[in-house]
Design a protein around this motif. Sequence first.
Motif, PDB file in Angstrom:
ATOM      1  N   ASN A 155      50.949  94.440   8.636  1.00 38.08           N
ATOM      2  CA  ASN A 155      50.856  95.805   9.142  1.00 38.08           C
ATOM      3  C   ASN A 155      52.194  96.281   9.700  1.00 38.08           C
ATOM      4  N   ALA A 156      52.331  97.569   9.820  1.00 37.45           N
ATOM      5  CA  ALA A 156      53.544  98.151  10.390  1.00 37.45           C
ATOM      6  C   ALA A 156      53.777  97.594  11.787  1.00 37.45           C
ATOM      7  N   GLY A 157      55.037  97.302  12.087  1.00 39.44           N
ATOM      8  CA  GLY A 157      55.383  96.808  13.403  1.00 39.44           C
ATOM      9  C   GLY A 157      55.176  95.329  13.600  1.00 39.44           C
ATOM     10  N   GLN A 158      54.743  94.635  12.547  1.00 40.64           N
ATOM     11  CA  GLN A 158      54.416  93.216  12.651  1.00 40.64           C
ATOM     12  C   GLN A 158      55.328  92.369  11.766  1.00 40.64           C
ATOM     13  N   HIS A 159      56.587  92.753  11.676  1.00 40.98           N
ATOM     14  CA  HIS A 159      57.506  92.093  10.745  1.00 40.98           C
ATOM     15  C   HIS A 159      57.606  90.597  11.027  1.00 40.98           C
ATOM     16  N   SER A 160      57.873  90.234  12.259  1.00 42.40           N
ATOM     17  CA  SER A 160      58.027  88.824  12.610  1.00 42.40           C
ATOM     18  C   SER A 160      56.704  88.081  12.506  1.00 42.40           C
ATOM     19  N   HIS A 161      55.655  88.666  13.068  1.00 40.72           N
ATOM     20  CA  HIS A 161      54.363  87.988  13.095  1.00 40.72           C
ATOM     21  C   HIS A 161      53.798  87.786  11.695  1.00 40.72           C
ATOM     22  N   ALA A 162      53.842  88.830  10.879  1.00 40.29           N
ATOM     23  CA  ALA A 162      53.298  88.727   9.529  1.00 40.29           C
ATOM     24  C   ALA A 162      54.086  87.733   8.687  1.00 40.29           C
ATOM     25  N   ALA A 163      55.403  87.749   8.821  1.00 43.22           N
ATOM     26  CA  ALA A 163      56.215  86.798   8.058  1.00 43.22           C
ATOM     27  C   ALA A 163      55.908  85.371   8.480  1.00 43.22           C
ATOM     28  N   ALA A 164      55.765  85.147   9.780  1.00 43.36           N
ATOM     29  CA  ALA A 164      55.472  83.807  10.288  1.00 43.36           C
ATOM     30  C   ALA A 164      54.078  83.342   9.871  1.00 43.36           C
ATOM     31  N   MET A 165      53.076  84.210  10.032  1.00 47.30           N
ATOM     32  CA  MET A 165      51.705  83.829   9.691  1.00 47.30           C
ATOM     33  C   MET A 165      51.509  83.691   8.185  1.00 47.30           C
ATOM     34  N   GLY A 166      52.133  84.567   7.418  1.00 50.30           N
ATOM     35  CA  GLY A 166      52.055  84.424   5.961  1.00 50.30           C
ATOM     36  C   GLY A 166      52.688  83.122   5.501  1.00 50.30           C
ATOM     37  N   GLY A 167      53.848  82.790   6.102  1.00 54.39           N
ATOM     38  CA  GLY A 167      54.481  81.511   5.794  1.00 54.39           C
ATOM     39  C   GLY A 167      53.625  80.342   6.223  1.00 54.39           C
ATOM     40  N   ARG A 168      52.963  80.474   7.370  1.00 60.26           N
ATOM     41  CA  ARG A 168      52.067  79.427   7.869  1.00 60.26           C
ATOM     42  C   ARG A 168      50.950  79.166   6.871  1.00 60.26           C
ATOM     43  N   ARG A 169      50.383  80.234   6.354  1.00 65.10           N
ATOM     44  CA  ARG A 169      49.275  80.072   5.401  1.00 65.10           C
ATOM     45  C   ARG A 169      49.732  79.345   4.139  1.00 65.10           C
ATOM     46  N   MET A 170      50.860  79.772   3.588  1.00 62.75           N
ATOM     47  CA  MET A 170      51.357  79.125   2.376  1.00 62.75           C
ATOM     48  C   MET A 170      51.778  77.688   2.638  1.00 62.75           C
ATOM     49  N   LEU A 171      52.351  77.431   3.811  1.00 68.26           N
ATOM     50  CA  LEU A 171      52.728  76.067   4.166  1.00 68.26           C
ATOM     51  C   LEU A 171      51.483  75.182   4.222  1.00 68.26           C
ATOM     52  N   CYS A 172      50.417  75.686   4.819  1.00 68.14           N
ATOM     53  CA  CYS A 172      49.180  74.909   4.884  1.00 68.14           C
ATOM     54  C   CYS A 172      48.651  74.611   3.490  1.00 68.14           C
ATOM     55  N   GLN A 173      48.788  75.551   2.580  1.00 74.94           N
ATOM     56  CA  GLN A 173      48.336  75.299   1.213  1.00 74.94           C
ATOM     57  C   GLN A 173      49.157  74.194   0.553  1.00 74.94           C
ATOM     58  N   THR A 174      50.466  74.206   0.782  1.00 76.02           N
ATOM     59  CA  THR A 174      51.289  73.159   0.169  1.00 76.02           C
ATOM     60  C   THR A 174      51.013  71.802   0.803  1.00 76.02           C
ATOM     61  N   LEU A 175      50.802  71.782   2.119  1.00 76.41           N
ATOM     62  CA  LEU A 175      50.473  70.519   2.789  1.00 76.41           C
ATOM     63  C   LEU A 175      49.140  69.981   2.284  1.00 76.41           C
ATOM     64  N   ASN A 176      48.184  70.874   2.121  1.00 71.78           N
ATOM     65  CA  ASN A 176      46.876  70.460   1.627  1.00 71.78           C
ATOM     66  C   ASN A 176      46.980  69.895   0.210  1.00 71.78           C
ATOM     67  N   ALA A 177      47.789  70.553  -0.637  1.00 71.78           N
ATOM     68  CA  ALA A 177      47.931  70.104  -2.022  1.00 71.78           C
ATOM     69  C   ALA A 177      48.575  68.723  -2.105  1.00 71.78           C
ATOM     70  N   GLU A 178      49.544  68.463  -1.210  1.00 72.58           N
ATOM     71  CA  GLU A 178      50.234  67.183  -1.251  1.00 72.58           C
ATOM     72  C   GLU A 178      49.459  66.070  -0.548  1.00 72.58           C
ATOM     73  N   PHE A 179      48.848  66.410   0.605  1.00 76.05           N
ATOM     74  CA  PHE A 179      48.302  65.344   1.442  1.00 76.05           C
ATOM     75  C   PHE A 179      46.779  65.226   1.414  1.00 76.05           C
ATOM     76  N   GLY A 180      46.092  66.230   0.872  1.00 72.97           N
ATOM     77  CA  GLY A 180      44.649  66.072   0.706  1.00 72.97           C
ATOM     78  C   GLY A 180      44.302  64.824  -0.087  1.00 72.97           C
ATOM     79  N   PRO A 181      44.933  64.609  -1.252  1.00 78.07           N
ATOM     80  CA  PRO A 181      44.650  63.405  -2.028  1.00 78.07           C
ATOM     81  C   PRO A 181      45.093  62.110  -1.334  1.00 78.07           C
ATOM     82  N   GLN A 182      45.889  62.232  -0.270  1.00 70.84           N
ATOM     83  CA  GLN A 182      46.314  61.047   0.480  1.00 70.84           C
ATOM     84  C   GLN A 182      45.463  60.824   1.738  1.00 70.84           C
TER      85      GLN A 182
END
Length: 277
Positions: A155-182
């Motif tokens: 949303n407007a005015g949420q440049h830092s927060h949205a970038a951080a949370m969007g990155g958090r979501r994608m990071l969690c997906q990559t962690l899940n893809a790598e470490f779920g099978p482990q």
Amino acid sequence: MTDTRQPVFLVIGAGAGIGGQTAVRFAKGGYHAVLARRSDEDSLGRLIERIEVDGGSATGTLLNAAEDGAIEELVERTERDIGPIEGALYNLGAQIGNRKLHDTPHRTFELGWRLGCYGVFRLAHAMFPAMVERARTGRHGTLLVTSATSAVRGNAGQHSHAAAMGGRRMLCQTLNAEFGPQGIHVAHIVVDGAVDAPDTLGKLLGNKFDAFKQAKGEEGVIDPAEIAETYWHLAQQPRNCWTHEVDIRPWSDTAWWNDNPNPEINSRGKGFAGPKD
């Protein structure tokens, strides 16, 4: 050699809302809760006392998660001195308030990313090797990550927060893809609504907090103790039925994908859409 000490549930961001209530729930379930928050040692002590009065065990520490090496040192010290970290909650936000682009300094934007995204990476980097080793003996680990609507909508005015949370979501997906099978369960929880948390929304709204909750109506604000029950359920799921992402909101709220938010805080709990002109 199997570590027979009491399993640890680590909470980074152990305030009076989601973090604290989740620590209480996991301590009730047999974990030793290790609580970390940036400030307010008195509140931290009260939370530990509450857990101990209820028959659980807990320790706490003040932590500046943005400081280099702080998360890593906490993980190492916990594993060495207290017990194996079998579950963890990363519950730090990256909310710096609604700011227009020209009112968002570079350092402020970067701080949001450090707390919102980089901190999750550092926790996983420090914690997962031991979790993987334990998973080979059948003791799977869990990383729960509290997130926000900004992870899926900027949303407007949420440049830092949205970038951080969007990155958090994608990071969690990559962690899940790598470490779920482990053998590590990574769960990303989108909290799409107002939480009855005095340390976060309460501080943001100040003396308007009670009026805001009243305007939301009966059960119109999320109870953090109920979120803690959801977190407990996620951590107890069998490996053949792991949930990676779930979103939570009050029954009376409109889901983020159907909502057209107003920049003003209103009775539906939306109001962080952008700065006022």
